[in-house]
Scaffold this motif. Structure first.
Motif, PDB file in Angstrom:
ATOM      1  N   GLY A 236      44.924  38.179  47.910  1.00 28.02           N
ATOM      2  CA  GLY A 236      44.161  39.333  47.382  1.00 28.02           C
ATOM      3  C   GLY A 236      44.466  40.709  48.249  1.00 28.02           C
ATOM      4  O   GLY A 236      43.649  41.719  48.278  1.00 28.02           O
ATOM      5  N   THR A 238      46.426  42.708  47.108  1.00 28.96           N
ATOM      6  CA  THR A 238      46.495  43.808  46.201  1.00 28.96           C
ATOM      7  C   THR A 238      45.082  44.074  45.406  1.00 28.96           C
ATOM      8  O   THR A 238      45.042  44.804  44.492  1.00 28.96           O
ATOM      9  N   ALA A 239      43.951  43.286  45.667  1.00 31.72           N
ATOM     10  CA  ALA A 239      42.876  43.572  44.911  1.00 31.72           C
ATOM     11  C   ALA A 239      42.193  44.696  45.419  1.00 31.72           C
ATOM     12  O   ALA A 239      41.979  45.020  46.593  1.00 31.72           O
ATOM     13  N   PRO A 240      41.622  45.403  44.450  1.00 30.65           N
ATOM     14  CA  PRO A 240      40.626  46.481  44.881  1.00 30.65           C
ATOM     15  C   PRO A 240      39.263  46.274  45.469  1.00 30.65           C
ATOM     16  O   PRO A 240      38.840  45.242  45.140  1.00 30.65           O
TER      17      PRO A 240
END
Lengths: 296, 378
Positions: A236, A238-240
């Motif tokens: 995660g 790169t998860a916003p």
């Protein structure tokens, strides 16, 4: 050794007449697991895939001396089924189902603690001690016996991660899925304590993700002078923030729940970090190498 | 899954039902209602949206006259907050504030239940200050005033405020228990002149999993689904999990953890994922069909990566599904496939016979789609 589950474990399946329950009798048998009974209210006296069916957990345990339960019932009745199993004196219960209300997970956890039982789940594939037994629905081919204890918040990630570890010759004592929900039975700190006390587990691998705070339990453990070496892969990166990534608990609500904050804390505590899945086997190998070195 | 935040007005109704004071207020849905508003001025005019950060985005204004109130109503109703239009505007008497506190109860994974959080300095900048005091309660019935008081004493010097905070915290736990909430947060909890506590805001998050026995939660989910983008709604109906992201690589994967791992691998290869799209809930022709349809139509998606690891899933079935689907597909966007795990030998054969490559690992598949997308652009 392994944690919670070994070759002598006698498993009963609650909800054995359901689709998952019936499938599991065969599937567990193929992983050398002894399925000694099933439970389905009102269906006592039948036999499913060779396993005798009882109408209550208490009756099944009395007749068959089962000491672990796999509970496959819908979320709507899960609290009742798990409480029945805990109160019948079963010391180990896996509830893999998802969509369980958090209040019910809290009650399950509290009841398990009161009775000294271990509950694995909800929203987890369960627990496996490769080559000995399994209490869940994970694909057995991904696992191999060995010296690594694995803790995972994600089912899918644990399958592929363990497949890669096994392929690299890094087998596992036990692999426990602590689940993707915010409140769980055995949590990260408790799973770590179990692996710490297991003499065959030489290193601990943690598969985590963004959201929540479970990962900090590993950071706290790793700082202990007697800690076993550990490695972690968190997904995660790169998860916003503010978006739920599939799991109920996989959402960044504050900085402490972000990938960067957790990785920094783990790194500072001396946990070997795998930046992505590709780096997992080498991170695990280097944690294991530390375990093999005699203490200076 | 929805982030099931309810609006401030709905949250305050729950607070009032538990006899927690809120400012006198009126909810407005039309200009006529705004003109007929009888709230004493000056008043706070607040957008009602199920999204955070509305204060910083200009969704809370002060109105000192009837014309200012009308203007604020019109302006706020025309705004969007995280893509969402306000359902209404809440007008509240402007409070005479002595001090702003922060009080919340929230589910905490390490507590295994409810955690009570308190700060003597609340307000919009709560996150910039020191972390709030935390009282881990677990089950709501384990709340003990004396235990909370012992924690509060070094933090809150005003004994009167302390006792009011303790009784409010117990009521928040009652609300959370009765309505199955993940979070019940009051920020700010205002100390008014005279010392009484007034909830100036309410942030309540419901547990969606409890919808089967909480009709109010089921109704909130239905309302939020109606407001959701069409694509998100289609995915939910088809049991797929979709979150749009900003990148160019359309990602179709299985399982929440592995989908995030694939997103990170794309980033590691120097590109960015265009979505989180988990098809493990429906890995059938209709599920994959919808996934390809959405990604083929999305203009920012320049290429598609399908990465599935078969545990219980038979990858040969997925291969057959993909071969049929790709044969009928009109889009020219490049597609890279990686099916590993159960029956992947068969999957590789099926794909090869259809003239398609099955990548052995996630990493080679990611490198391939990143290269093809970069090649198509130059």
């Amino acid at each position: 050794m392994s944690i919670l589950l070994d070759a002598d474990t006698r498993v009963l399946i609650v909800g054995i007449t359901g689709k998952f329950g019936t499938f599991s009798v065969k599937d567990l048998a193929q992983s050398h697991t002894r399925v000694v009974a099933g439970v389905a209210p009102g269906r006592g006296g039948q036999t499913i895939e060779g396993a005798p069916v009882f109408s209550s957990v208490a009756a099944a345990m009395k007749e068959t001396h089962a000491n672990a339960a796999l509970v496959y019932v819908p979320a709507v009745v899960a609290l009742d089924a798990v409480l029945e199993t805990i109160e019948a004196g079963c010391p180990l219960i896996a509830y893999p189902g998802d969509g369980l209300p958090v209040l019910d997970a809290m009650e399950m956890r509290a009841a398990a603690l009161d009775h000294g039982a271990h509950l694995v789940g909800p929203n987890s594939p369960g627990l496996i001690s490769p080559g000995k037994a399994k209490l869940g629905f994970m694909p057995s081919f991904c696992y191999a016996p060995g010296p690594i204890g694995v803790i995972s918040r994600s089912g899918s990630l644990s399958y592929e991660a363990c497949f890669r570890l096994s392929s690299a010759g890094l087998g596992q004592t036990s692999v426990i899925g602590i689940g993707g929900d915010p409140v769980r039975g055995v949590n990260a700190a408790e799973a770590i304590a179990l692996f710490h006390d297991d003499p065959e587990t030489r290193a601990i691998i943690y598969l985590g993700e963004i959201g929540g705070s479970e990962e900090y339990a590993l950071a706290e453990y790793a700082k202990r002078p007697d800690a076993k070496p550990s490695a972690a892969l968190l997904v995660g990166r790169t998860a916003p923030a503010g978006k739920k990534m599939g799991h109920a608990a996989a959402m960044i609500g504050s900085y402490a729940e972000s990938w960067a904050a957790k990785v920094e804390a783990l790194d500072r505590a001396g946990v070997v970090i795998a930046r992505d899945l590709d780096g997992l086997a080498s991170a695990a190998a280097s944690a294991l190498a530390r375990a093999m070195k005699p203490a200076a | 899954m929805h982030f099931m935040l309810i609006t401030e007005a709905q949250g305050k109704a729950l607070l009032r039902a538990a006899a927690i004071a809120t400012p006198s207020s009126q909810e407005l849905r039309s200009l006529d209602e705004a003109r007929a508003c009888r709230i004493n001025l000056p008043a706070a005019v607040k957008a009602q949206v199920a999204a955070g950060g509305r204060g910083k985005a200009g969704g809370i204004r002060k109105a000192s006259s009837a014309s200012e109130l009308e203007a604020a109503f019109g302006a706020i109703m025309g705004m969007r907050f995280a893509g969402e239009a306000p359902s209404s505007v809440l007008v509240e008497t402007w409070l005479d504030i002595e001090r702003e506190l922060y009080l919340a109860v929230a589910i905490d994974s390490r507590v295994g239940g409810f955690n009570v959080l308190y700060s003597p300095r609340g307000g919009v900048n709560i996150e910039d200050g020191p972390p709030p005091l935390s009282y881990p309660v677990g089950l709501a019935r384990n709340f003990r005033a004396h235990a909370f008081r012992a924690l509060l004493e070094p933090v809150e010097s005003d004994a009167k405020v302390r006792e009011r905070v303790i009784s409010t915290a117990r009521r928040l736990l009652d609300i959370a228990q009765a309505n199955e909430c993940m979070t019940v947060e009051i920020n700010p909890l205002v100390v008014a002149r005279g010392g009484s506590l007034i909830a100036a805001d309410a942030k309540i998050v419901l547990d969606e999993a409890a919808a089967f026995r909480k009709t109010a939660t089921a109704a909130a989910i239905a309302a939020s689904r109606d407001k959701a983008e069409r694509e998100i709604r289609l995915c939910e109906e088809a049991n797929l999990m979709l979150v749009w992201l900003d990148g160019e690589i359309g990602l179709i994967s299985g399982g929440a953890g592995m989908t995030m791992a694939a997103m990170d691998a794309i980033d590691g290869a120097g590109a960015q994922p265009a979505c989180f799209l988990d098809v493990s809930g429906n890995p059938t022709p209709s599920g994959f069909g919808l996934a390809f349809d959405l990604l083929d139509r999305a203009p920012n998606v320049k290429g598609i990566l399908v990465s599935m690891f078969g545990g219980g899933l038979h990858t040969d079935r997925v291969a057959k599904t993909l071969v049929e689907l790709l044969a009928k597909r009109a889009s020219a966007k490049p597609v890279t496939l990686r099916l590993n795990g159960t029956r992947s030998d068969l999957a590789t054969t099926i794909l090869r016979e259809a003239g398609r490559q099955n990548h052995a690992t996630l990493e080679t598949a990611v490198a391939d789609i990143v290269k093809r997308v970069a090649g198509a652009r130059s």
